[in-house]
Write an enzyme that holds these catalytic residues in place. Structure first.
Site, short mmCIF file in Angstrom:
data_model
loop_
_atom_site.label_atom_id
_atom_site.label_comp_id
_atom_site.label_asym_id
_atom_site.label_seq_id
_atom_site.Cartn_x
_atom_site.Cartn_y
_atom_site.Cartn_z
N TYR A 1 0.84 -1.20 0.00
CA TYR A 1 0.00 0.00 0.00
C TYR A 1 0.87 1.25 0.00
O TYR A 1 0.69 2.17 -0.81
CB TYR A 1 -0.93 -0.02 1.21
CG TYR A 1 -1.94 1.11 1.23
CD1 TYR A 1 -2.77 1.35 0.16
CD2 TYR A 1 -2.07 1.92 2.35
CE1 TYR A 1 -3.71 2.39 0.19
CE2 TYR A 1 -2.99 2.95 2.39
CZ TYR A 1 -3.81 3.18 1.30
OH TYR A 1 -4.72 4.21 1.33
N ASN B 1 -5.92 9.22 8.75
CA ASN B 1 -6.96 8.30 9.22
C ASN B 1 -8.34 8.96 9.19
O ASN B 1 -8.53 10.01 9.82
CB ASN B 1 -6.66 7.82 10.64
CG ASN B 1 -5.39 7.00 10.69
OD1 ASN B 1 -4.30 7.53 10.47
ND2 ASN B 1 -5.51 5.72 10.97
N VAL C 1 -9.12 0.54 12.92
CA VAL C 1 -9.41 0.51 14.35
C VAL C 1 -10.80 1.04 14.70
O VAL C 1 -11.46 0.50 15.59
CB VAL C 1 -8.29 1.26 15.13
CG1 VAL C 1 -8.31 2.76 14.85
CG2 VAL C 1 -8.39 0.98 16.61
N VAL C 2 -11.29 2.07 14.01
CA VAL C 2 -12.59 2.62 14.41
C VAL C 2 -13.72 1.61 14.19
O VAL C 2 -14.45 1.29 15.14
CB VAL C 2 -12.88 3.99 13.75
CG1 VAL C 2 -14.31 4.43 14.03
CG2 VAL C 2 -11.90 5.05 14.26
N GLN D 1 0.57 3.98 20.94
CA GLN D 1 0.78 4.56 19.60
C GLN D 1 -0.34 5.56 19.32
O GLN D 1 -1.45 5.40 19.84
CB GLN D 1 0.83 3.46 18.52
CG GLN D 1 -0.46 2.72 18.23
CD GLN D 1 -0.69 1.52 19.14
OE1 GLN D 1 -0.30 1.52 20.29
NE2 GLN D 1 -1.34 0.49 18.63
N ARG E 1 -2.74 8.17 16.68
CA ARG E 1 -3.32 8.50 15.38
C ARG E 1 -4.19 9.74 15.59
O ARG E 1 -4.51 10.12 16.70
CB ARG E 1 -4.20 7.36 14.84
CG ARG E 1 -3.49 6.07 14.50
CD ARG E 1 -2.57 6.20 13.30
NE ARG E 1 -2.03 4.91 12.90
CZ ARG E 1 -0.93 4.36 13.44
NH1 ARG E 1 -0.27 4.97 14.39
NH2 ARG E 1 -0.50 3.19 13.00
N PRO F 1 3.31 2.45 12.13
CA PRO F 1 3.71 3.79 12.56
C PRO F 1 3.46 3.97 14.06
O PRO F 1 2.40 3.57 14.56
CB PRO F 1 2.81 4.71 11.75
CG PRO F 1 2.35 3.90 10.59
CD PRO F 1 2.32 2.48 11.05
N1 UDP Z 1 -5.34 -0.98 16.23
C1 UDP Z 1 -5.62 -1.60 17.45
N2 UDP Z 1 -6.57 -2.59 17.45
C2 UDP Z 1 -7.25 -2.99 16.33
C3 UDP Z 1 -6.95 -2.35 15.10
C4 UDP Z 1 -5.98 -1.36 15.09
O1 UDP Z 1 -5.04 -1.27 18.48
O2 UDP Z 1 -8.09 -3.89 16.44
C5 UDP Z 1 -4.36 0.12 16.22
C6 UDP Z 1 -3.21 -0.12 15.27
O3 UDP Z 1 -2.18 -0.79 15.96
C7 UDP Z 1 -2.82 1.28 14.88
C8 UDP Z 1 -4.09 2.11 15.03
O4 UDP Z 1 -5.00 1.29 15.78
O5 UDP Z 1 -1.87 1.78 15.76
C9 UDP Z 1 -4.73 2.52 13.73
O6 UDP Z 1 -4.91 1.36 12.98
P1 UDP Z 1 -5.68 1.36 11.59
O7 UDP Z 1 -5.50 -0.01 11.04
O8 UDP Z 1 -7.05 1.86 11.76
O9 UDP Z 1 -4.93 2.46 10.71
P2 UDP Z 1 -3.41 2.68 10.31
O10 UDP Z 1 -2.52 1.77 11.13
O11 UDP Z 1 -3.35 2.36 8.87
O12 UDP Z 1 -3.18 4.09 10.64
#
Ligand code: UDP
Length: 329
Positions: free
Chosen positions: A149, A178, A191-192, A213, A215, A276
């Protein structure tokens, strides 16, 4: 956008379908969605025929694109975009980001249309600079699990820039951070929707790593407003679109719990590779060039996201359409 004829690549996806709707509301003469429905859904487009100026074409944009008649704008919103998609559709992701983007650019060149590329904060990778400004070049592992990606979108930006320099295509690049809201897929791994689904089912929130972490989450209508303003501007430099309100994932879990109520607790799980650590857009350029900033609060955005997921899951059929959870909510 009044009176314009607009092609939206990936028009049946989460962002693409909201964009189609907004363009029709703004008085576009015609909006044509092109989608192969690999991650998009017919249901996302269900309300749009009411405008009478909407067409949905099933087509894979990695094959050449032919549209009869004039086209004023091409929005490239087409790509699988979640971490789960990157695991399940890595080659499709690379192909749509490369071949698909080039077919969209060729269409824009032939029609003398403005081409807007929906790029992403993923191009910054695991950033060493914080917050992320457009001048930052990123920190990406080219062979890691997210690379299909990240590198596809980086290549996309390079290709868009090359078509602008070589063929004079009028290009725009949005780096979208995000984003969340209605029409996300409940099980795409973002995650949402994951936390919203877990709250609705009374399950614990799966927090990866220690949840520290960060966002920054932007509601979909704010991002769509930014995309429209960018398309109408003459800015050819990349522009960050996202919400500068940064939070840890633990804080997000708490916010979801507050909005929904319920008794979900936190269940810690291993952190996926190459994630990240922190992410927050610097939106100075968007403020200056587009006079844009997000205004929907996380609480308001989560409320409408919950409302939508409640509605679609209560209507669900036994065929488990559109990638929804198979367990009843
Ligand atoms: N995340 C989490 N639990 C989940 C899914 C995601 O803690 O069930 C965390 C993930 O580790 C990341 C953040 O949420 O740090 C955002 O994840 P997402 O996949 O939504 O977006 P991206 O990593 O692409 O920013």
């Amino acid at each position: 956008m009044t009176g314009k004829r607009i092609v939206v690549l990936g028009g049946a996806g989460f962002l693409g379908s909201h964009l189609c709707e907004r363009l029709l509301e703004d008085g576009a003469a015609e909006v044509i969605s092109i989608d192969n429905f690999s991650t998009g859904s017919e249901r996302n487009l269900a309300e749009l025929p009411r405008f009478g100026r909407f067409q949905s074409l099933r087509h894979d944009i990695t094959a050449p694109l032919h549209i009869r008649g004039p086209v004023d704008y091409v929005f490239n919103m087409a790509s699988p975009a979640s971490p789960l998609d990157s695991m399940q559709l890595p080659i499709e992701t690379l192909r749509v980001g490369s071949l698909g983007t080039e077919n969209g650019l060729l269409l824009a060149r032939d029609k003398d249309a403005v081409f807007l590329q929906a790029s992403t904060s993923e191009i910054y990778g695991n950033p060493l600079v914080h917050p992320q400004r457009e001048e930052y070049w990123g920190n990406v592992n080219p062979t890691g699990p997210r690379s299909c990606y990240e590198e596809a979108r980086r290549y996309g930006e390079a290709l868009v820039s090359a078509y602008r320099r070589t063929h004079g295509v009028q290009t725009r690049i949005a780096r979208i951070f995000n984003t969340y809201g209605p029409r996300m897929r409940l099980e795409d791994g973002h995650v949402v929707p994951t936390f919203v689904g877990q709250a609705l089912r009374g399950e614990d929130f799966t927090v990866f790593g220690d949840g520290s972490q960060t966002r920054s989450f932007c509601y979909v209508s704010d991002v769509i407003e930014g995309l429209v303003r960018l398309a109408l501007s003459d800015c050819t430099e990349p522009v960050n679109l996202g919400n500068p309100r940064e939070m840890t994932i633990l804080q997000l879990a708490e916010a979801v719990r507050q909005v929904h109520g319920g008794s979900s607790r936190v269940l810690f799980q291993p952190l996926p590779r190459d994630e990240p650590r922190q992410r927050r857009p610097d939106i100075t350029r968007a403020r200056m060039v587009l006079d844009w900033e997000p205004y929907v609060s996380l609480e308001e955005g989560l409320l409408s996201t919950f409302a939508w997921f409640r509605k679609v899951t209560s209507r669900r059929t036994p065929r488990h359409e559109d990638g929804l959870a198979s367990a009843p909510l």
